[in-house]
Design a protein around this motif. Sequence first.
Motif, PDB file in Angstrom:
ATOM      1  N   UNK A  47      57.034  33.044  -5.360  1.00 56.00           N
ATOM      2  CA  UNK A  47      57.363  34.234  -4.558  1.00 56.00           C
ATOM      3  C   UNK A  47      58.393  35.097  -5.276  1.00 56.00           C
ATOM      4  N   UNK A  48      58.335  36.393  -5.027  1.00 55.28           N
ATOM      5  CA  UNK A  48      59.134  37.352  -5.782  1.00 55.28           C
ATOM      6  C   UNK A  48      60.633  37.096  -5.710  1.00 55.28           C
ATOM      7  N   UNK A  49      61.180  37.087  -4.505  1.00 55.68           N
ATOM      8  CA  UNK A  49      62.628  36.970  -4.368  1.00 55.68           C
ATOM      9  C   UNK A  49      63.132  35.628  -4.882  1.00 55.68           C
ATOM     10  N   UNK A  50      62.416  34.562  -4.581  1.00 54.68           N
ATOM     11  CA  UNK A  50      62.827  33.239  -5.027  1.00 54.68           C
ATOM     12  C   UNK A  50      62.812  33.160  -6.544  1.00 54.68           C
ATOM     13  N   UNK A  51      61.803  33.751  -7.159  1.00 56.77           N
ATOM     14  CA  UNK A  51      61.703  33.732  -8.614  1.00 56.77           C
ATOM     15  C   UNK A  51      62.860  34.515  -9.248  1.00 56.77           C
ATOM     16  N   UNK A  52      63.123  35.681  -8.687  1.00 58.23           N
ATOM     17  CA  UNK A  52      64.177  36.533  -9.265  1.00 58.23           C
ATOM     18  C   UNK A  52      65.566  35.956  -9.042  1.00 58.23           C
ATOM     19  N   UNK A  53      65.837  35.471  -7.852  1.00 59.22           N
ATOM     20  CA  UNK A  53      67.187  35.048  -7.504  1.00 59.22           C
ATOM     21  C   UNK A  53      67.515  33.616  -7.902  1.00 59.22           C
ATOM     22  N   UNK A  54      66.524  32.736  -7.888  1.00 62.85           N
ATOM     23  CA  UNK A  54      66.795  31.316  -8.120  1.00 62.85           C
ATOM     24  C   UNK A  54      66.156  30.804  -9.410  1.00 62.85           C
ATOM     25  N   UNK A  55      64.848  31.075  -9.590  1.00 62.18           N
ATOM     26  CA  UNK A  55      64.129  30.463 -10.698  1.00 62.18           C
ATOM     27  C   UNK A  55      64.416  31.092 -12.055  1.00 62.18           C
ATOM     28  N   UNK A  56      64.613  32.391 -12.090  1.00 59.68           N
ATOM     29  CA  UNK A  56      64.664  33.080 -13.385  1.00 59.68           C
ATOM     30  C   UNK A  56      65.639  32.456 -14.390  1.00 59.68           C
ATOM     31  N   UNK A  57      66.887  32.187 -14.015  1.00 59.88           N
ATOM     32  CA  UNK A  57      67.776  31.581 -15.018  1.00 59.88           C
ATOM     33  C   UNK A  57      67.306  30.206 -15.480  1.00 59.88           C
ATOM     34  N   UNK A  58      66.646  29.466 -14.596  1.00 58.57           N
ATOM     35  CA  UNK A  58      66.133  28.157 -14.977  1.00 58.57           C
ATOM     36  C   UNK A  58      64.956  28.303 -15.946  1.00 58.57           C
ATOM     37  N   UNK A  59      64.098  29.296 -15.686  1.00 61.07           N
ATOM     38  CA  UNK A  59      62.942  29.515 -16.562  1.00 61.07           C
ATOM     39  C   UNK A  59      63.388  29.948 -17.954  1.00 61.07           C
ATOM     40  N   UNK A  60      64.368  30.818 -18.001  1.00 57.69           N
ATOM     41  CA  UNK A  60      64.884  31.256 -19.296  1.00 57.69           C
ATOM     42  C   UNK A  60      65.482  30.081 -20.063  1.00 57.69           C
ATOM     43  N   UNK A  61      66.177  29.201 -19.352  1.00 62.76           N
ATOM     44  CA  UNK A  61      66.769  28.029 -19.992  1.00 62.76           C
ATOM     45  C   UNK A  61      65.688  27.098 -20.529  1.00 62.76           C
ATOM     46  N   UNK A  62      64.609  26.915 -19.766  1.00 63.19           N
ATOM     47  CA  UNK A  62      63.515  26.043 -20.206  1.00 63.19           C
ATOM     48  C   UNK A  62      62.860  26.580 -21.472  1.00 63.19           C
ATOM     49  N   UNK A  63      62.588  27.883 -21.493  1.00 62.68           N
ATOM     50  CA  UNK A  63      61.966  28.498 -22.670  1.00 62.68           C
ATOM     51  C   UNK A  63      62.901  28.418 -23.874  1.00 62.68           C
ATOM     52  N   UNK A  64      64.186  28.603 -23.630  1.00 65.31           N
ATOM     53  CA  UNK A  64      65.167  28.540 -24.725  1.00 65.31           C
ATOM     54  C   UNK A  64      65.221  27.134 -25.325  1.00 65.31           C
ATOM     55  N   UNK A  65      65.085  26.120 -24.490  1.00 66.72           N
ATOM     56  CA  UNK A  65      65.142  24.741 -24.967  1.00 66.72           C
ATOM     57  C   UNK A  65      63.877  24.330 -25.720  1.00 66.72           C
ATOM     58  N   UNK A 119      62.543  42.409  -0.832  1.00 70.80           N
ATOM     59  CA  UNK A 119      63.751  41.705  -0.408  1.00 70.80           C
ATOM     60  C   UNK A 119      65.014  42.314  -0.989  1.00 70.80           C
ATOM     61  N   UNK A 120      65.019  42.581  -2.282  1.00 72.38           N
ATOM     62  CA  UNK A 120      66.240  43.094  -2.912  1.00 72.38           C
ATOM     63  C   UNK A 120      66.549  44.524  -2.457  1.00 72.38           C
ATOM     64  N   UNK A 121      65.521  45.273  -2.078  1.00 72.93           N
ATOM     65  CA  UNK A 121      65.784  46.611  -1.532  1.00 72.93           C
ATOM     66  C   UNK A 121      66.393  46.521  -0.136  1.00 72.93           C
ATOM     67  N   UNK A 122      65.981  45.510   0.641  1.00 76.05           N
ATOM     68  CA  UNK A 122      66.628  45.312   1.939  1.00 76.05           C
ATOM     69  C   UNK A 122      68.084  44.901   1.749  1.00 76.05           C
ATOM     70  N   UNK A 123      68.329  44.090   0.745  1.00 75.67           N
ATOM     71  CA  UNK A 123      69.700  43.694   0.432  1.00 75.67           C
ATOM     72  C   UNK A 123      70.549  44.912   0.088  1.00 75.67           C
ATOM     73  N   UNK A 124      70.043  45.765  -0.784  1.00 75.55           N
ATOM     74  CA  UNK A 124      70.791  46.966  -1.180  1.00 75.55           C
ATOM     75  C   UNK A 124      71.037  47.879   0.013  1.00 75.55           C
ATOM     76  N   UNK A 125      70.048  47.992   0.901  1.00 74.39           N
ATOM     77  CA  UNK A 125      70.221  48.833   2.082  1.00 74.39           C
ATOM     78  C   UNK A 125      71.329  48.296   2.977  1.00 74.39           C
ATOM     79  N   UNK A 126      71.369  46.976   3.143  1.00 72.25           N
ATOM     80  CA  UNK A 126      72.432  46.380   3.959  1.00 72.25           C
ATOM     81  C   UNK A 126      73.794  46.605   3.308  1.00 72.25           C
ATOM     82  N   UNK A 127      73.865  46.451   2.000  1.00 72.82           N
ATOM     83  CA  UNK A 127      75.133  46.667   1.282  1.00 72.82           C
ATOM     84  C   UNK A 127      75.599  48.113   1.395  1.00 72.82           C
ATOM     85  N   UNK A 128      74.646  49.016   1.592  1.00 70.65           N
ATOM     86  CA  UNK A 128      74.984  50.439   1.721  1.00 70.65           C
ATOM     87  C   UNK A 128      75.064  50.883   3.179  1.00 70.65           C
ATOM     88  N   UNK A 129      75.264  49.900   4.082  1.00 74.27           N
ATOM     89  CA  UNK A 129      75.610  50.164   5.490  1.00 74.27           C
ATOM     90  C   UNK A 129      74.469  50.780   6.306  1.00 74.27           C
TER      91      UNK A 129
END
Length: 316
Positions: free
Chosen positions: A105-123, A229-239
Amino acid sequence: MDKNKIIQLLPDIAAFVTVVESDSFSAAAKKLGMTPSGISRQISRLEKELQVQLIKRSTRSQSLTHAGQEAYQYGKNILQNAQDVVDLAANHTQEVEGQLTIASPKAFCRQVLQPLLLSFVEQHPKIKLKIEVTDKPIDPIYHDVDVVFKLTNKPQANLVAKNLATNHLVLCASPQYLTQRGMPQHPKQLVDHDCIYLGETIVDNQWRFKTDNEQVTVTVNGRYIVNHTEMRLEAALNHFGIAVLPFFVAKKAIESGALTPVLPHWVLLDNYQGEVFMQYLPNLNMPYRQRAFIDFITEQFTCAENKSLMNAINSL
């Protein structure tokens, strides 16, 4: 039939399977680097040893007999088992290489998985990682995916399901918005607020809540409706109002004080939450690259140095 005779028939069985899958003697001969007459002799020899006709031949066409259909399935399994032996030998080289395809899923991949995936590829510099980022249902067989991540309470039944964590949704808004509009004390008070929701279906603005003693559905409204999801986050941050978000998306903003949880003692009943599963086809002899990836992700969700990743998803 003794074992030596069976071993002698293995090339003929392979030729028979190739003929069926190629739909002609000439095409099978070309694939195997033989002549059509040579292939024909192999099929005839196999039929003689089995004492049954496998293929009905004519000058214009060929078709499998009932016995031929059964023989094809068995023969195909023999070749697949032989391929598994070859793959098993390759797996024991302990080399993480080749292409691996995952879906998330988009948000899970961007927020949680991405740094792990980059680390796996780097290794593993010989790995080629293909990532399908989508909120649509993914079936590993149909979509040719090795590993799929799902946020659900009902994992796909025919797949291995490794439970990594638990995800829940949270309502949150900026302190500035809540100072101006007030903090809701009950879900019914959300009708007086600007709410930021998905808008993918006509019922996405119907938020369902429950506690131990009460369950209520509220039809909310708002000026900003977006299925990202991230656009909803930005909207909340912008009141802009009160947003519904996966907690792993809102975590940093909540911890920094940029967002405040709303109605934290109520459970929001909605999609895009539940257990976080890593799913894949059962395979005793899976490619080593796939096994290495599954073990790597599992370790990342359980090892002490990444415990905060679990806590970010599991608790508020």
